[in-house]
Design a protein around this motif. Structure first.
Motif, PDB file in Angstrom:
ATOM      1  N   ARG A 143       0.840  -1.198   0.000  1.00  0.00           N
ATOM      2  CA  ARG A 143       0.000   0.000   0.000  1.00  0.00           C
ATOM      3  C   ARG A 143       0.875   1.247   0.000  1.00  0.00           C
ATOM      4  N   ILE A 144       0.415   2.257  -0.692  1.00  0.00           N
ATOM      5  CA  ILE A 144       1.032   3.576  -0.641  1.00  0.00           C
ATOM      6  C   ILE A 144       0.011   4.528  -0.052  1.00  0.00           C
ATOM      7  N   ARG A 145       0.394   5.155   1.075  1.00  0.00           N
ATOM      8  CA  ARG A 145      -0.506   6.030   1.833  1.00  0.00           C
ATOM      9  C   ARG A 145      -1.836   5.332   2.120  1.00  0.00           C
ATOM     10  N   LEU A 148      -4.232   0.354  -1.599  1.00  0.00           N
ATOM     11  CA  LEU A 148      -3.721  -0.927  -2.073  1.00  0.00           C
ATOM     12  C   LEU A 148      -3.225  -0.816  -3.515  1.00  0.00           C
ATOM     13  N   LEU A 149      -2.021  -1.352  -3.763  1.00  0.00           N
ATOM     14  CA  LEU A 149      -1.469  -1.393  -5.113  1.00  0.00           C
ATOM     15  C   LEU A 149      -1.938  -2.658  -5.816  1.00  0.00           C
ATOM     16  N   ASP A 150      -2.302  -2.529  -7.082  1.00  0.00           N
ATOM     17  CA  ASP A 150      -2.760  -3.671  -7.878  1.00  0.00           C
ATOM     18  C   ASP A 150      -1.552  -4.296  -8.574  1.00  0.00           C
ATOM     19  N   ALA A 203       4.489   5.015  -9.476  1.00  0.00           N
ATOM     20  CA  ALA A 203       4.273   6.399  -9.922  1.00  0.00           C
ATOM     21  C   ALA A 203       2.787   6.733  -9.973  1.00  0.00           C
ATOM     22  N   ARG A 204       1.976   5.820 -10.481  1.00  0.00           N
ATOM     23  CA  ARG A 204       0.539   6.075 -10.591  1.00  0.00           C
ATOM     24  C   ARG A 204      -0.116   6.226  -9.218  1.00  0.00           C
ATOM     25  N   ALA A 205       0.451   5.534  -8.222  1.00  0.00           N
ATOM     26  CA  ALA A 205      -0.117   5.593  -6.873  1.00  0.00           C
ATOM     27  C   ALA A 205       0.417   6.766  -6.070  1.00  0.00           C
ATOM     28  N   GLY A 206       1.222   7.596  -6.678  1.00  0.00           N
ATOM     29  CA  GLY A 206       1.754   8.746  -5.981  1.00  0.00           C
ATOM     30  C   GLY A 206       2.989   8.439  -5.165  1.00  0.00           C
ATOM     31  N   GLY A 207       3.676   7.367  -5.528  1.00  0.00           N
ATOM     32  CA  GLY A 207       4.870   6.999  -4.785  1.00  0.00           C
ATOM     33  C   GLY A 207       6.131   7.594  -5.379  1.00  0.00           C
TER      34      GLY A 207
END
Length: 250
Positions: A143-145, A148-150, A203-207
């Motif tokens: 998870r980022i913030r 859940l990451l797919d 990157a898409r998840a704001g990481g």
């Protein structure tokens, strides 16, 4: 995580292989004791699932050989139809971490596998916190913030290896060994493609503070630009030194 499954019954071996892979494990499945010893001597495993009734070597012999060399510290879950107390004592004395009698329920198998993987060791930490990124090795999720990451099974395995070595370079050969089983057909750029996909997910998840650096000709390194959660076992630098004299006594 990578598991070595040693089971000579073909239907059971195929069913368990599919079950383990579905649970996120990179799985090498073999049917003979000599194949198990050869695999353990060339690859690094997180856990071995070992049937005692093998067609060539006795399972106890395989277990003792593993403990004497290539898998001395790797958790071993034994599968057996031998339900006599003496057989179980012999297996435990030979180095088994746990026993599961056949036939067994897959839910119990999963629980016992989780149990042996939680035993103290180099990879005992199951929840890895890098500030905005949290990786749960047992639940097989990242998870980022809190989101859940797919990620695919292989992307999760890649992220786990990089997170566990955060700040250090992980060589390419080791990553390939951890991500791909012996039966996987691996192209020359498979690892680069997996790294590229993982970078896009982050990157898409704001990481943007979680960076995978390429160390050309060597491997990859995960770098965290933001603050990392402190180790709860580490001393608090702001806490008073218990050995220092009390100013009131001066």
């Amino acid at each position: 995580m990578r598991v070595l499954l040693v089971e000579d019954h073909r239907a059971l071996r195929e069913m368990m292989t599919a079950h383990l892979r579905g649970g996120g494990f990179v799985t090498d499945a073999v049917a003979r004791g000599d194949e198990a010893l050869a695999a353990a001597s060339t690859s690094i495993y997180d856990v071995v699932v070992l049937d005692l009734g093998l067609p060539d070597l006795d399972g106890i012999t395989v277990l003792r050989t593993l403990r004497a060399g290539p898998a001395a510290d790797v958790p071993v879950l034994v599968l057996t139809a031998r339900d006599a107390i003496g057989d179980r004592v012999q297996g435990l004395d030979a180095g088994a971490d746990d026993y599961l009698l056949k036939p067994f329920d897959l839910n119990e198998f999963d629980a016992r596998l989780r149990s042996v993987l939680r035993r103290p060791g180099l990879r005992r930490t199951t929840v890895l916190d890098l500030g905005i990124l949290t990786f749960d090795a047992e639940a097989r999720e990242a998870r980022i913030r809190g989101v859940l990451l797919d990620l695919s099974r292989r992307e999760l395995s890649l992220l786990e290896e990089l997170v566990r070595a955060v700040g250090r370079t992980v060589v390419r050969d080791m990553l390939e060994d951890r991500l791909y089983g012996l039966s996987d057909a691996v192209s020359g750029n498979a690892l680069e493609a997996a790294v590229s996909r993982l970078r896009r997910h982050l990157a898409r998840a704001g990481g943007e503070d979680i960076v995978i650096e390429t160390i050309r000709g060597i491997g990859y390194r995960l770098v965290v630009r933001g603050p990392v959660a402190p180790d709860p076992a580490a001393p608090d630098p702001a806490a008073p030194d218990p050995a220092a004299p009390d100013p009131a006594d001066a």
